[in-house]
Design a protein around this motif. Structure first.
Motif, mmCIF file in Angstrom:
data_model
loop_
_atom_site.group_PDB
_atom_site.id
_atom_site.type_symbol
_atom_site.label_atom_id
_atom_site.label_comp_id
_atom_site.label_asym_id
_atom_site.label_seq_id
_atom_site.Cartn_x
_atom_site.Cartn_y
_atom_site.Cartn_z
ATOM 1 N N ALA A 125 0.827 -1.208 0.000
ATOM 2 C CA ALA A 125 0.000 0.000 0.000
ATOM 3 C C ALA A 125 0.859 1.256 0.000
ATOM 4 O O ALA A 125 1.916 1.313 0.629
ATOM 5 C CB ALA A 125 -0.932 0.013 1.209
ATOM 6 N N ASP A 126 0.399 2.264 -0.721
ATOM 7 C CA ASP A 126 0.995 3.589 -0.640
ATOM 8 C C ASP A 126 -0.110 4.586 -0.320
ATOM 9 O O ASP A 126 -1.251 4.183 -0.064
ATOM 10 C CB ASP A 126 1.769 3.952 -1.916
ATOM 11 N N THR A 127 0.201 5.859 -0.311
ATOM 12 C CA THR A 127 -0.804 6.847 0.098
ATOM 13 C C THR A 127 -2.028 6.834 -0.808
ATOM 14 O O THR A 127 -3.131 7.129 -0.354
ATOM 15 C CB THR A 127 -0.192 8.255 0.136
ATOM 16 N N SER A 128 -1.859 6.477 -2.075
ATOM 17 C CA SER A 128 -3.011 6.462 -2.991
ATOM 18 C C SER A 128 -4.025 5.396 -2.604
ATOM 19 O O SER A 128 -5.220 5.523 -2.924
ATOM 20 C CB SER A 128 -2.546 6.242 -4.435
ATOM 21 N N HIS A 129 -3.572 4.347 -1.934
ATOM 22 C CA HIS A 129 -4.472 3.253 -1.570
ATOM 23 C C HIS A 129 -5.279 3.543 -0.310
ATOM 24 O O HIS A 129 -6.078 2.712 0.111
ATOM 25 C CB HIS A 129 -3.678 1.956 -1.403
ATOM 26 N N MET A 130 -5.085 4.710 0.262
ATOM 27 C CA MET A 130 -5.959 5.108 1.345
ATOM 28 C C MET A 130 -7.346 5.490 0.814
ATOM 29 O O MET A 130 -8.361 5.254 1.471
ATOM 30 C CB MET A 130 -5.356 6.279 2.120
ATOM 31 N N THR A 131 -7.373 6.044 -0.399
ATOM 32 C CA THR A 131 -8.639 6.499 -0.985
ATOM 33 C C THR A 131 -9.019 5.747 -2.249
ATOM 34 O O THR A 131 -10.131 5.926 -2.763
ATOM 35 C CB THR A 131 -8.571 8.000 -1.311
ATOM 36 N N ASN A 132 -8.121 4.912 -2.767
ATOM 37 C CA ASN A 132 -8.393 4.140 -3.982
ATOM 38 C C ASN A 132 -8.156 2.663 -3.709
ATOM 39 O O ASN A 132 -7.352 2.305 -2.848
ATOM 40 C CB ASN A 132 -7.479 4.585 -5.124
ATOM 41 N N PRO A 133 -8.838 1.785 -4.465
ATOM 42 C CA PRO A 133 -8.625 0.348 -4.251
ATOM 43 C C PRO A 133 -7.191 -0.050 -4.571
ATOM 44 O O PRO A 133 -6.535 0.545 -5.430
ATOM 45 C CB PRO A 133 -9.606 -0.306 -5.232
ATOM 46 N N GLN A 134 -6.735 -1.080 -3.894
ATOM 47 C CA GLN A 134 -5.447 -1.693 -4.172
ATOM 48 C C GLN A 134 -5.737 -3.057 -4.777
ATOM 49 O O GLN A 134 -5.879 -4.050 -4.084
ATOM 50 C CB GLN A 134 -4.625 -1.819 -2.880
ATOM 51 N N GLU A 135 -5.832 -3.078 -6.107
ATOM 52 C CA GLU A 135 -6.296 -4.276 -6.797
ATOM 53 C C GLU A 135 -7.701 -4.620 -6.286
ATOM 54 O O GLU A 135 -8.613 -3.826 -6.447
ATOM 55 C CB GLU A 135 -5.307 -5.425 -6.580
ATOM 56 N N THR A 136 -7.853 -5.766 -5.635
ATOM 57 C CA THR A 136 -9.168 -6.171 -5.134
ATOM 58 C C THR A 136 -9.430 -5.693 -3.713
ATOM 59 O O THR A 136 -10.509 -5.952 -3.159
ATOM 60 C CB THR A 136 -9.293 -7.705 -5.158
ATOM 61 N N VAL A 137 -8.460 -5.013 -3.114
ATOM 62 C CA VAL A 137 -8.593 -4.556 -1.721
ATOM 63 C C VAL A 137 -9.238 -3.169 -1.701
ATOM 64 O O VAL A 137 -8.782 -2.259 -2.394
ATOM 65 C CB VAL A 137 -7.207 -4.512 -1.041
ATOM 66 N N PRO A 138 -10.286 -2.975 -0.905
ATOM 67 C CA PRO A 138 -10.964 -1.673 -0.874
ATOM 68 C C PRO A 138 -10.057 -0.572 -0.342
ATOM 69 O O PRO A 138 -9.056 -0.850 0.346
ATOM 70 C CB PRO A 138 -12.146 -1.905 0.084
ATOM 71 N N PRO A 139 -10.388 0.691 -0.620
ATOM 72 C CA PRO A 139 -9.628 1.804 -0.039
ATOM 73 C C PRO A 139 -9.580 1.676 1.483
ATOM 74 O O PRO A 139 -10.599 1.403 2.123
ATOM 75 C CB PRO A 139 -10.413 3.043 -0.468
ATOM 76 N N GLN A 140 -8.417 1.879 2.051
ATOM 77 C CA GLN A 140 -8.277 1.653 3.490
ATOM 78 C C GLN A 140 -9.108 2.623 4.324
ATOM 79 O O GLN A 140 -9.602 2.262 5.395
ATOM 80 C CB GLN A 140 -6.801 1.715 3.894
#
Length: 309
Positions: free
Chosen positions: A109-124
């Motif tokens: 995860a990086d900062t973008s994955h706080m608000t965007n999905p990480q592949e199949t993982v929802p935004p944190q």
């Protein structure tokens, strides 16, 4: 280490580094006994931790990357994200007796994955609720591409074992590419913190720094990690610069910075099994170049200590 799904296999810090390592060197690692590793961590006073838990009904959400999720540490509860039941968020939740606990941390995860999905993982940030009272955030390393940095440094260390060829490659023509990456990550961290407060206005937010990967005194351990001798202190300095940025962002938001680095000095990847808190390769204790259970215990204690202040 159990089989993992493709997103975790690609995003784990060790993956590309290990592939490069297979070509350039045979990494010899000794498995540390989990009990010995745990015994090397210094636990905070039990009465202080209990006092922190008594102050309120804790509703806790953990956000972050693989240094927070605990890849390879038994027992893995989510192989896609490399999440362990013994990572520091789980330890904090147990110590505080949290009435609710959501571990949204995920390897890669990086900062973008706080608000965007990480592949199949929802935004944190979707894990946050208006009544959340505690949030930990451990993020920033993947924004710098630590995988790429370490892979390049290993390859260059094989070609030129002395001096600092990796540092030179990132500072051509007087530039400081990694320093620039750290500076450009700061606004993303600031934005994440602002959104945490918007979504969970009651929450106390802890920004968690990174533990010492390499020796704080700048010494090399080429038999364990074949970096050039001068690149060991350079990477140490870049890690400290990253942690300083995270501390500054926490201070500007009036959040709390958790110093995971200072307690981990002397427990870096160069130390023997049972002393080190960072594994130099995939072992039964953790994924390579990631904290083992003792390292997570130390980070949990550092975080819990901030709650008693």
């Amino acid at each position: 280490m159990p089989p993992v799904s493709q997103p975790y296999a690609r995003n784990t810090l060790l993956g590309p580094l290990r592939r490069a390592a297979r070509v350039t060197f045979a990494a010899a690692t000794v498995m540390a006994a989990l009990a010995a590793s745990a015994a090397s961590a210094t636990a905070g006073p039990a009465e202080e931790r209990q006092g922190a838990g008594d102050r309120e009904a804790v509703r806790y959400v953990a956000l972050g990357d693989s240094f927070s999720s605990g890849p390879g540490i038994p027992e893995q509860t989510d192989v896609t994200c490399g999440r362990s039941a013994r990572n520091y968020p789980s330890l904090i939740a147990a110590e505080l007796g949290a009435v609710s606990f959501t571990d949204a941390t995920c390897a890669g995860a990086d900062t973008s994955h706080m608000t965007n999905p990480q592949e199949t993982v929802p935004p944190q940030l979707d894990a946050l609720e208006p009544d959340t009272t505690l949030v930990t955030l451990g993020i920033g390393g993947n924004d710098l591409d630590l995988t790429g940095i370490l892979t390049r440094c290993v390859v260059l260390g094989q070609l030129a074992p002395y001096g600092a060829p990796c540092k030179t490659s990132y500072t051509l023509l007087g530039t400081d590419e990694i320093g620039s990456r750290i500076a450009s990550t700061a606004p993303g961290v600031a934005s994440v913190l602002a959104q945490i407060h918007d979504r969970s206005p009651q929450a106390r937010v802890l920004v968690v720094g990174y533990p010492a990967i390499f020796p704080d005194d700048g010494t090399a351990c080429r038999a364990t990690v074949p970096l050039a001798t001068g690149d060991f202190p350079w990477i140490r300095d870049k890690q400290k610069q990253l942690n300083s940025m995270l501390a500054q962002q926490a201070e500007e938001r009036q959040d709390v910075y958790v110093d995971a680095y200072t307690p981990s000095v002397g427990h870096d990847v160069c130390k023997p099994a049972g002393v080190r808190w960072i594994e130099p390769g995939d072992t039964a204790e953790a994924a390579g170049f990631h904290p083992n259970a003792a390292g997570h215990r130390s980070t949990a204690d550092a975080a819990l200590a901030t709650l008693t202040r």
